[in-house]
Design a protein around this motif. Structure first.
Motif, PDB file in Angstrom:
ATOM      1  N   LYS A  17     118.288 -11.591  88.344  1.00 41.11           N
ATOM      2  CA  LYS A  17     117.645 -11.669  89.759  1.00 41.11           C
ATOM      3  C   LYS A  17     117.729 -13.062  90.064  1.00 41.11           C
ATOM      4  N   TYR A  18     117.601 -13.914  89.231  1.00 40.12           N
ATOM      5  CA  TYR A  18     117.380 -15.406  89.684  1.00 40.12           C
ATOM      6  C   TYR A  18     118.457 -16.545  88.855  1.00 40.12           C
ATOM      7  N   PHE A  41     114.352 -19.216  89.042  1.00 38.15           N
ATOM      8  CA  PHE A  41     113.098 -18.523  89.426  1.00 38.15           C
ATOM      9  C   PHE A  41     112.431 -19.521  90.391  1.00 38.15           C
ATOM     10  N   LYS A  82     112.932 -21.040  92.735  1.00 41.44           N
ATOM     11  CA  LYS A  82     113.353 -21.227  94.246  1.00 41.44           C
ATOM     12  C   LYS A  82     112.544 -20.063  94.807  1.00 41.44           C
ATOM     13  N   ASP A  83     112.071 -18.996  94.182  1.00 41.43           N
ATOM     14  CA  ASP A  83     111.448 -18.057  94.782  1.00 41.43           C
ATOM     15  C   ASP A  83     110.016 -18.572  95.433  1.00 41.43           C
ATOM     16  N   TYR A 112     110.807 -12.143  99.766  1.00 45.04           N
ATOM     17  CA  TYR A 112     112.270 -12.657  99.518  1.00 45.04           C
ATOM     18  C   TYR A 112     113.322 -11.850  99.898  1.00 45.04           C
TER      19      TYR A 112
END
Length: 347
Positions: free
Chosen positions: A73-74, A77, A79-80, A252
């Motif tokens: 997914k990342y 992480f 940056k979420d 997001y």
């Protein structure tokens, strides 16, 4: 650098007196001596030896923050926006306690446990953990721990968790769409575990209560690939014409999908309504701005830190499970279907 002992000698007083002034216990020292100590501190630019103080109290002065994030997914992480806000808030509240924060992010729980076990921390805050992760942490870690957004069902150990009412949030945002005239509603997420599962179940609850049909095709399982969003965006576009509304499990994803669909020529919300979850900066930057479910990540972080320090200090930390409220923030990404129908009939 001058020491407390040397300052005491220069002033002809005890080390306890000097220490009391340094640590703010001025009520136990005469005003004249307080001024003398402060002048000496300023003259020699004295900085307290935190390591020595922690050693004397058998504390490290460090709190560990460990996050498990899917590598699919990342690529990063942090940056979420949700992760970034939580990290920043935790660090601020930990620093206010006179402590430091150490951060570790990995997709591998074994790697997390191995690394964090080597840290001399006074306590741990843990995010992104599933049931099996919690069981391993309980077996391996003997430090005070507080989880964030954990859902561990049928486990044999006690744990402390701070979260939100995810199921209620999922139910209420779905009810909002239904009340706005939508019946063909999809739920989009990259998994069906933990937080996203609870939000999905709230979505199912609302459909069932409204007597609306549901089938597995209504759950669009997104397939993330690190920083490359192209597959997720294609999945969303391929199904967009099958529904009148998308519920995304996070702002997001909702923001990326909304922008991509607009770039492909879809009118939002006229052709498709989109809502998110979290009410972070993504929801306010896109146009139209996202209707979403609000959660207070900063307050969640504050409560998490407070609970952890209560545990560290062997104090009453309240309930094992703290659940913060959620509410809908209405913006511009949802079409009111009944209003459009009413105007058409009137015409």
């Amino acid at each position: 650098m001058i020491t407390i002992k040397k300052m005491a000698e220069l002033l002809g007083t005890s080390t306890t007196t000097v220490s009391n002034v340094i640590h703010g216990k001025e009520g136990e020292v005469s005003p004249v001596m307080v001024e003398k100590v402060k002048k000496l501190i300023e003259e020699y630019d004295y900085v307290p030896n935190r390591n020595a103080r922690n050693l004397a109290s058998n504390r490290s002065g460090i709190i560990g923050l460990a996050m498990k994030a899917s590598e699919n997914k990342y690529d990063n992480f942090v940056k979420d926006p949700f992760a970034g806000e939580l990290i920043g808030a935790v660090e601020r509240y930990v620093r206010a306690k006179g402590y430091f924060t150490m951060l570790y992010v990995s997709s591998d729980i074994g790697e997390i446990i191995s690394s964090v076990s080597s840290w001399n921390v006074d306590g741990l805050i843990l995010l992104g953990m599933q049931k099996e992760d919690g069981e391993l942490l309980n077996q391996k870690m003997k430090k005070p721990m507080v989880f964030v957004d954990a859902y561990f069902e049928d486990v044999s150990f006690d744990y402390v968790n701070v979260g939100i009412d995810d199921r209620k949030g999922g139910r209420e945002i779905t009810e909002y769409l239904i009340q706005s005239g939508h019946q063909k509603i999809a739920f989009l997420a990259d998994n069906c575990m933990g937080v996203d599962y609870q939000r999905f179940m709230g979505y199912r609850d609302a459909l069932t209560s409204a007597g609306l049909p549901w089938n597995e095709d209504n759950f669009i399982r997104l397939r993330p690939s690190g920083a490359d969003m192209s597959l997720i965006l294609s999945q969303a576009y391929d199904r967009a014409r099958d529904f009148t509304a998308f519920i995304c499990a996070s702002d997001y994803y909702a923001a990326f999908i909304l922008n991509d669909l607009k770039d492909r020529g879809m009118k939002i919300p006229e052709e498709l309504s989109i809502v998110g979850f979290d009410d972070n900066v993504c929801s306010r930057l896109v146009r139209p701005a996202l209707t979403t479910v609000h959660q207070d990540v900063t307050e969640k972080s504050r409560i998490t830190v407070e609970k952890l320090f209560h545990i560290i200090n062997d104090e009453d930390y309240g309930a094992n499970f703290e659940q913060l409220p959620v509410f809908i923030v209405e913006r511009s990404s949802v079409r009111k279907m009944q209003d459009v129908l009413y105007l058409t009939d009137e015409y």
